[in-house]
Design a protein around this motif. Structure first.
Motif, PDB file in Angstrom:
ATOM      1  N   ALA A 185      15.554   1.961   7.220  1.00  0.00           N
ATOM      2  CA  ALA A 185      16.271   3.058   7.899  1.00  0.00           C
ATOM      3  C   ALA A 185      16.172   2.874   9.420  1.00  0.00           C
ATOM      4  CB  ALA A 185      15.680   4.406   7.490  1.00  0.00           C
ATOM      5  N   VAL A 186      14.996   2.516   9.911  1.00  0.00           N
ATOM      6  CA  VAL A 186      14.840   2.315  11.368  1.00  0.00           C
ATOM      7  C   VAL A 186      15.672   1.105  11.807  1.00  0.00           C
ATOM      8  CG1 VAL A 186      13.200   1.813  13.233  1.00  0.00           C
ATOM      9  CG2 VAL A 186      12.548   3.396  11.394  1.00  0.00           C
ATOM     10  N   ASP A 187      15.595   0.020  11.016  1.00  0.00           N
ATOM     11  CA  ASP A 187      16.350  -1.192  11.376  1.00  0.00           C
ATOM     12  C   ASP A 187      17.846  -0.923  11.429  1.00  0.00           C
ATOM     13  OD1 ASP A 187      14.019  -2.560  11.538  1.00  0.00           O
ATOM     14  OD2 ASP A 187      14.177  -3.530   9.573  1.00  0.00           O
ATOM     15  N   GLY A 235       0.811  -1.226   0.000  1.00  0.00           N
ATOM     16  CA  GLY A 235       0.000   0.000   0.000  1.00  0.00           C
ATOM     17  C   GLY A 235       0.840   1.270   0.000  1.00  0.00           C
ATOM     18  N   HIS A 236       2.153   1.154   0.235  1.00  0.00           N
ATOM     19  CA  HIS A 236       2.979   2.355   0.306  1.00  0.00           C
ATOM     20  C   HIS A 236       4.405   2.064  -0.155  1.00  0.00           C
ATOM     21  CE1 HIS A 236       4.586   6.152   1.393  1.00  0.00           C
ATOM     22  NE2 HIS A 236       3.414   6.557   1.825  1.00  0.00           N
ATOM     23  N   GLY A 237       4.765   2.675  -1.300  1.00  0.00           N
ATOM     24  CA  GLY A 237       6.036   2.378  -1.963  1.00  0.00           C
ATOM     25  C   GLY A 237       7.273   2.602  -1.112  1.00  0.00           C
ATOM     26  N   ASP A 238       7.233   3.635  -0.216  1.00  0.00           N
ATOM     27  CA  ASP A 238       8.445   3.993   0.530  1.00  0.00           C
ATOM     28  C   ASP A 238       8.564   3.296   1.877  1.00  0.00           C
ATOM     29  OD1 ASP A 238       9.612   5.796  -1.288  1.00  0.00           O
ATOM     30  OD2 ASP A 238       8.168   7.339  -0.693  1.00  0.00           O
ATOM     31  N   LEU A 239       7.535   2.561   2.250  1.00  0.00           N
ATOM     32  CA  LEU A 239       7.523   2.007   3.610  1.00  0.00           C
ATOM     33  C   LEU A 239       8.717   1.081   3.869  1.00  0.00           C
ATOM     34  CD1 LEU A 239       6.184   1.710   6.341  1.00  0.00           C
ATOM     35  CD2 LEU A 239       4.615   0.043   5.368  1.00  0.00           C
ATOM     36  N   ARG A 240       9.043   0.262   2.877  1.00  0.00           N
ATOM     37  CA  ARG A 240      10.169  -0.670   3.069  1.00  0.00           C
ATOM     38  C   ARG A 240      11.470   0.097   3.344  1.00  0.00           C
ATOM     39  NH1 ARG A 240      11.577  -6.091   0.657  1.00  0.00           N
ATOM     40  NH2 ARG A 240       9.349  -6.093   0.300  1.00  0.00           N
ATOM     41  N   LEU A 258       2.247   5.371  18.653  1.00  0.00           N
ATOM     42  CA  LEU A 258       1.733   6.182  17.546  1.00  0.00           C
ATOM     43  C   LEU A 258       1.121   5.234  16.526  1.00  0.00           C
ATOM     44  CD1 LEU A 258       3.663   9.141  15.896  1.00  0.00           C
ATOM     45  CD2 LEU A 258       1.680   8.003  14.960  1.00  0.00           C
ATOM     46  N   LEU A 259      -0.149   5.430  16.265  1.00  0.00           N
ATOM     47  CA  LEU A 259      -0.877   4.522  15.376  1.00  0.00           C
ATOM     48  C   LEU A 259      -1.113   5.200  14.026  1.00  0.00           C
ATOM     49  CD1 LEU A 259      -3.556   3.420  18.009  1.00  0.00           C
ATOM     50  CD2 LEU A 259      -1.388   2.297  17.460  1.00  0.00           C
ATOM     51  N   PRO A 260      -0.923   4.456  12.938  1.00  0.00           N
ATOM     52  CA  PRO A 260      -1.083   5.050  11.599  1.00  0.00           C
ATOM     53  C   PRO A 260      -2.551   5.135  11.192  1.00  0.00           C
ATOM     54  CG  PRO A 260      -0.420   2.770  11.402  1.00  0.00           C
ATOM     55  CD  PRO A 260      -0.476   3.058  12.865  1.00  0.00           C
ATOM     56  N   LEU A 261      -3.295   5.967  11.881  1.00  0.00           N
ATOM     57  CA  LEU A 261      -4.743   6.052  11.655  1.00  0.00           C
ATOM     58  C   LEU A 261      -5.174   7.502  11.500  1.00  0.00           C
ATOM     59  CD1 LEU A 261      -6.102   3.786  14.551  1.00  0.00           C
ATOM     60  CD2 LEU A 261      -5.620   3.087  12.186  1.00  0.00           C
ATOM     61  N   GLY A 262      -6.240   7.697  10.752  1.00  0.00           N
ATOM     62  CA  GLY A 262      -6.921   8.990  10.734  1.00  0.00           C
ATOM     63  C   GLY A 262      -7.997   8.987  11.805  1.00  0.00           C
ATOM     64  N   VAL A 311       4.983   8.161  11.287  1.00  0.00           N
ATOM     65  CA  VAL A 311       4.935   6.985  12.168  1.00  0.00           C
ATOM     66  C   VAL A 311       6.323   6.332  12.224  1.00  0.00           C
ATOM     67  CG1 VAL A 311       3.831   4.740  12.555  1.00  0.00           C
ATOM     68  CG2 VAL A 311       2.493   6.636  11.624  1.00  0.00           C
ATOM     69  N   MET A 312       7.013   6.281  11.106  1.00  0.00           N
ATOM     70  CA  MET A 312       8.341   5.653  11.092  1.00  0.00           C
ATOM     71  C   MET A 312       9.369   6.533  11.814  1.00  0.00           C
ATOM     72  SD  MET A 312       7.374   2.899   9.943  1.00  0.00           S
ATOM     73  CE  MET A 312       8.912   1.988  10.031  1.00  0.00           C
ATOM     74  N   GLN A 313       9.209   7.846  11.734  1.00  0.00           N
ATOM     75  CA  GLN A 313      10.099   8.727  12.511  1.00  0.00           C
ATOM     76  C   GLN A 313       9.892   8.468  14.009  1.00  0.00           C
ATOM     77  OE1 GLN A 313       9.129  12.666  11.048  1.00  0.00           O
ATOM     78  NE2 GLN A 313      10.494  12.469   9.290  1.00  0.00           N
TER      79      GLN A 313
END
Ligand SMILES: C[S@@+](CC[C@H](N)C(=O)[O-])C[C@H]1O[C@@H](n2cnc3c(N)ncnc32)[C@H](O)[C@@H]1O
Length: 323
Positions: free
Chosen positions: A45-47, A35-40, A175-179, A157-159
């Motif tokens: 980066a976090v890992d 659902g999101h190209g940059d998520l990986r 922090l939840l990825p929700l609206g 959320v990733m930050q």
């Protein structure tokens, strides 16, 4: 996938088990890389951030985690990991001696509101539209028992996950990825609900106020921060299209009108705590947010106006209670 099992248990113990069940599905959807190209890339980066242990943490006066002396030769790995999560909009953060000087001085907003709100000690708090969670950390620092932030922007959320990894300990902050529209209605759960910088993004501000009310337990406190315009009880700005280059800005009421909206929604003890013009010192481009910022969105010949000729940003903070 981030482990939210402790949060699910917390929600169960607060009597919000239904939400915990729904949440598991919502999170699986939101974190689906298809659902999101940059998520990986952001996950990597976090890992790749080093596993560090902070010798010192301060969440009361700033968000400051660790010192440069804790890093032992992994400085480049640390800086590169943080840089891969550019642009950093909310902050600033001091992370093991790295000053992440973000676009916004979000600490200034916190300074403007902190003396006006009910003390957060032992409170259960919801921060709607929390960005990367800067204020959530400050809420934890102020003694909140549990802080849940929600924001649909996955980079934010990733930050947050990056900061949480560097915090390197259990923390009652999520922090939840929700609206906001994905929250169950009428939860009546939280002691304090923050909605800061969200109301003007909502096409139906009255419904947003009612959603906020539905999240609060009886007698709970709303902390609302939003863009306002000068004027009286009947003044409202509804931009023709963009406002300060933002596409999704709908309603900017006067303070008087905003408080009338709140009264009509059934809030009590409504207090206007602060009105502040946003300055180019508070919102600006930095090395950690290299895109255009407020200075580029104002009329170059008149800082009282946006580049569209509308009144330049002014923000109000209002606190109120439910019955
Ligand atoms: C102006 S920022 C404010 C961030 C933070 N609350 C602050 O005051 O610094 C608005 C935030 O609202 C988030 N947002 C936009 N639509 C939202 C929605 N439907 N529900 C919750 N948050 C939303 C955006 O992703 C963004 O992070």
């Amino acid at each position: 996938m981030i482990d939210y099992s402790v949060l699910y248990q917390e929600l169960e113990s607060l009597g919000a088990g239904n939400w915990a069940q729904l949440l598991a599905e919502q999170l699986a959807d939101a974190f689906d890389e298809r659902g999101h190209g940059d998520l990986r890339k952001w996950r990597e980066a976090v890992d790749e951030l080093p596993n560090l242990k902070p010798s010192r943490v301060n969440l009361l006066d700033s968000v400051s985690i660790g010192q440069s002396t804790d890093v032992f030769g992994q400085e480049q790995q640390l800086i590169q990991g943080i840089q891969k999560l550019h642009p950093w909009r909310k902050g600033p953060y001091q992370l093991y001696g790295v000053d992440v000087d973000t676009e916004w001085r979000s600490d200034w907003k916190w300074d403007r509101l902190k003396s006006h709100i009910a003390p957060l000690r032992n409170r259960t708090v919801l921060d709607i539209g929390c960005g990367n969670g800067y204020h959530c950390w400050r809420m934890l620092g102020a003694g909140a028992r549990l802080v849940i932030g929600i924001d649909p922007t996955l980079l934010s959320v990733m930050q947050f996950q990056a900061v949480r990894k560097l915090y390197a300990a259990d923390a009652a902050v999520y922090l939840l990825p929700l609206g906001v529209e994905q929250l169950p209605t009428e939860m009546k759960l939280f002691d304090t609900v923050f909605s800061m910088g969200v109301l003007y993004h909502r096409r139906s501000p009255i419904d947003h106020l009612l959603e906020l009310k539905g999240c609060l337990r009886p007698g709970g406190e709303l902390v609302l921060e939003t863009l306002v315009v000068e004027g009286g009880m009947d003044t409202l700005l509804f931009p023709e299209s963009r406002y300060a280059q933002m596409r999704n800005v709908w309603f900017l009421p006067s303070c008087e009108l905003l408080m009338r909206w709140m009264r009509r929604c059934g809030f009590k003890n409504i207090k206007l705590c602060d009105v502040a013009k946003t300055t180019v010192n508070e919102q600006r481009s930095t090395q950690w947010m290299r895109f255009n910022s407020l200075k580029d969105f104002l009329d170059p010949n008149n800082a009282e106006l946006t580049c569209e000729g509308l009144p330049a940003p002014v923000r109000a903070i209002v606190v109120a209670n439910t019955d």
